[in-house]
Motif scaffolding. Structure first.
Motif, short mmCIF file in Angstrom:
data_model
loop_
_atom_site.label_atom_id
_atom_site.label_comp_id
_atom_site.label_asym_id
_atom_site.label_seq_id
_atom_site.Cartn_x
_atom_site.Cartn_y
_atom_site.Cartn_z
N VAL A 349 85.81 -72.77 -53.70
CA VAL A 349 86.22 -73.01 -52.77
C VAL A 349 86.37 -71.55 -51.94
CG1 VAL A 349 88.13 -73.93 -51.22
CG2 VAL A 349 88.12 -75.34 -52.90
N ARG A 350 85.42 -71.45 -51.08
CA ARG A 350 85.41 -70.20 -50.39
C ARG A 350 87.04 -69.89 -49.66
NH1 ARG A 350 83.35 -65.30 -51.39
NH2 ARG A 350 81.27 -65.76 -51.32
N ALA A 351 87.55 -68.84 -49.68
CA ALA A 351 89.16 -68.61 -49.14
C ALA A 351 89.33 -67.41 -48.69
CB ALA A 351 90.23 -69.15 -50.05
N TYR A 352 89.76 -66.93 -47.45
CA TYR A 352 89.81 -65.56 -46.52
C TYR A 352 91.58 -65.21 -46.61
CZ TYR A 352 85.24 -67.86 -45.69
OH TYR A 352 83.77 -68.14 -45.67
N THR A 353 91.23 -64.05 -46.08
CA THR A 353 92.99 -64.23 -45.26
C THR A 353 93.53 -64.78 -44.31
OG1 THR A 353 92.60 -61.81 -45.44
CG2 THR A 353 94.06 -62.21 -44.53
N GLY A 354 94.19 -65.48 -44.51
CA GLY A 354 95.29 -65.97 -44.11
C GLY A 354 94.44 -67.77 -44.02
N THR A 355 93.97 -67.84 -44.85
CA THR A 355 93.74 -69.40 -45.28
C THR A 355 94.51 -70.02 -46.87
OG1 THR A 355 91.47 -69.19 -46.19
CG2 THR A 355 91.91 -70.54 -47.47
N GLN A 356 94.90 -71.23 -46.02
CA GLN A 356 96.06 -72.01 -46.46
C GLN A 356 95.37 -73.18 -47.70
OE1 GLN A 356 100.60 -72.55 -45.22
NE2 GLN A 356 98.99 -74.07 -44.49
N LEU A 357 95.50 -73.51 -48.89
CA LEU A 357 95.50 -74.42 -49.53
C LEU A 357 96.20 -75.10 -49.69
CD1 LEU A 357 93.67 -72.18 -51.80
CD2 LEU A 357 92.34 -73.48 -50.22
N VAL A 358 96.17 -76.63 -49.17
CA VAL A 358 97.49 -77.99 -49.72
C VAL A 358 96.85 -78.70 -50.90
CG1 VAL A 358 98.67 -79.09 -47.94
CG2 VAL A 358 97.71 -76.96 -47.57
N PHE A 359 97.77 -78.65 -51.97
CA PHE A 359 97.32 -79.74 -52.58
C PHE A 359 98.30 -81.13 -52.47
CE2 PHE A 359 95.98 -75.29 -54.00
CZ PHE A 359 95.17 -75.82 -55.01
N SER A 360 98.22 -82.41 -52.41
CA SER A 360 98.64 -83.37 -52.39
C SER A 360 99.23 -84.34 -53.78
CB SER A 360 98.55 -84.20 -51.45
OG SER A 360 97.61 -84.27 -51.80
N GLY A 361 100.29 -84.16 -54.59
CA GLY A 361 100.26 -84.73 -55.17
C GLY A 361 100.53 -86.21 -55.66
N SER A 362 100.40 -86.97 -56.53
CA SER A 362 99.91 -88.46 -56.39
C SER A 362 101.15 -89.11 -55.90
CB SER A 362 99.41 -89.22 -58.49
OG SER A 362 100.13 -88.59 -58.91
N ALA A 363 100.57 -90.63 -55.55
CA ALA A 363 101.63 -91.83 -55.29
C ALA A 363 102.76 -91.75 -56.49
CB ALA A 363 101.33 -92.80 -54.04
N SER A 364 102.61 -92.91 -57.27
CA SER A 364 102.36 -93.10 -58.07
C SER A 364 102.97 -91.65 -59.75
CB SER A 364 102.06 -93.76 -58.92
OG SER A 364 100.54 -93.30 -59.42
#
Length: 364
Positions: A349-364
């Motif tokens: 994954v390419r990210a830069y100044t200002g990038t937001q990485l959002v990780f979501s957990g599983s429902a169960s």
């Protein structure tokens, strides 16, 4: 797993030493996690945001508005700073990790990104290099009246506070020292954690990172032991082998990684600079947490100075670990990016100044 914290009693004069909450298993399991890259080496304003399975990648773009002409925009520099927002059972925590090279960039970017210092629950400094603490004193001077009382400030050991000299190419010279008076004026609760411990009840510090892999310690700086005008490191709080006199090659014993456990996904590990090895940092997080699955590895991997064969070996080791995502920042180097792109194109994954990485957990 037994663990303990080493407190910096008397570090800030009359300030009471902090008490870290030691790491207990199982580590906290998070419902969601977002990582905003506040400062990194560069940005790409027109990069499109996208979704990769359980990860959303949101780029910042321009600092513009439909209501007025362009004004300040994000500042990039050779440094690193990240804000982590974690959610667990309806509770939210914010942790600011590292402070970039200058307060000018840090404070400017925090404002543009809408990050409120008053909402920060913990500060973490990964290691004592200026490109990671340079913005700290200016941040504290500007926001000390807005910060939470006795805001926790975590480092990995007394040697983090030593004055340093940059001894590697391209330019040698003074590499600064942490301003202890600024820490005292902001009334931070300063804690040195040589062993794993919780951060803001949601994440955990690795503790000092052991060197157990093929990775070599490349030391681009030297420490100067002693205290001058209130700043520096106290010799009696260092191992006997590092008490001087004179300059001592940096072993980065104080370097720490910060990790989070996302529900049903695994560990998200922020390595910051990886002087003691990115693989070593990952293995440390796995060992102290008891969690083998790695969801993401994010940060500087300090591979730019190494030859191609060494970088290739690192890529192979990371491939064996099998993270879902790898996000190289700061000092990782273009050779690493190109090799990782060839070997793990669906994970990089390419990210830069200002990038937001959002990780979501599983429902169960």
């Amino acid at each position: 797993m037994a663990s303990f914290s080493v407190l910096l009693a008397g570090l800030l004069g009359d300030a009471s030493p902090a008490k870290a909450q030691t790491l207990a298993l199982p580590v906290p399991e998070l419902d969601a996690l977002s990582i905003r890259i506040v400062t990194d080496s560069y940005q790409f304003a027109v990069a499109p945001s996208r979704k990769m399975d359980t990860l959303s990648i949101e780029h910042f773009g321009w600092g513009i508005s439909p209501d007025y002409p362009p004004g300040p925009t994000l500042a990039s520099e050779f440094g690193l700073s990240m804000v982590v927002t974690s959610s667990r059972k309806g509770e939210t925590r914010k942790t600011l990790i590292d402070f970039g090279f200058t307060a000018m960039a840090l404070n400017n970017n925090l404002q543009l990104l809408g990050i409120q210092p008053a909402e920060i629950d913990a500060l973490v400094l990964s290691h004592g290099h200026y490109d990671h603490f340079g913005g700290l004193a200016g941040f504290l001077r500007q926001y000390k009246d807005q910060l939470k009382p006795k805001l926790p400030f975590y480092v990995g050991g007394e040697d983090c506070f030593c004055a340093r000299e940059w001894t590697a190419p391209p330019v040698k010279g003074n590499f600064g020292v942490i301003d202890r008076e600024a820490l005292a004026a902001a009334k931070l609760s300063v804690t040195a954690m040589e062993q794993p411990a919780l951060v803001a009840d949601h994440g955990f510090i690795s503790g000092q990172i052991g060197q157990r892999s093929f990775e070599k310690l490349l030391s681009p700086s030297a420490m100067h032991v002693g205290v001058t005008e209130g700043s520096g490191c106290y010799p009696d709080r260092l191992p006997e082998s590092e008490r001087g006199p004179g300059s001592i090659p940096d072993q980065f014993r104080h370097e720490i990684a910060t990790s989070f456990h996302v529900k049903g996904r695994g560990l998200v590990i922020l390595t910051s600079c990886s002087h003691r090895g990115v693989v070593n940092a990952v293995r440390q997080a796995q060992t102290v947490s008891g969690i083998e699955k790695v969801h993401a590895i994010i940060g500087g991997f300090h591979l730019a100075p190494y030859p191609a064969d060494y970088v290739r070996q690192t890529v192979a080791a990371l491939k064996e670990i099998g993270p879902d995502y790898i996000v190289p920042l700061h000092c990782s180097g273009e050779p690493f990016y190109e090799m990782a792109k060839a070997e793990m194109p669906d994970k990089l994954v390419r990210a830069y100044t200002g990038t937001q990485l959002v990780f979501s957990g599983s429902a169960s």
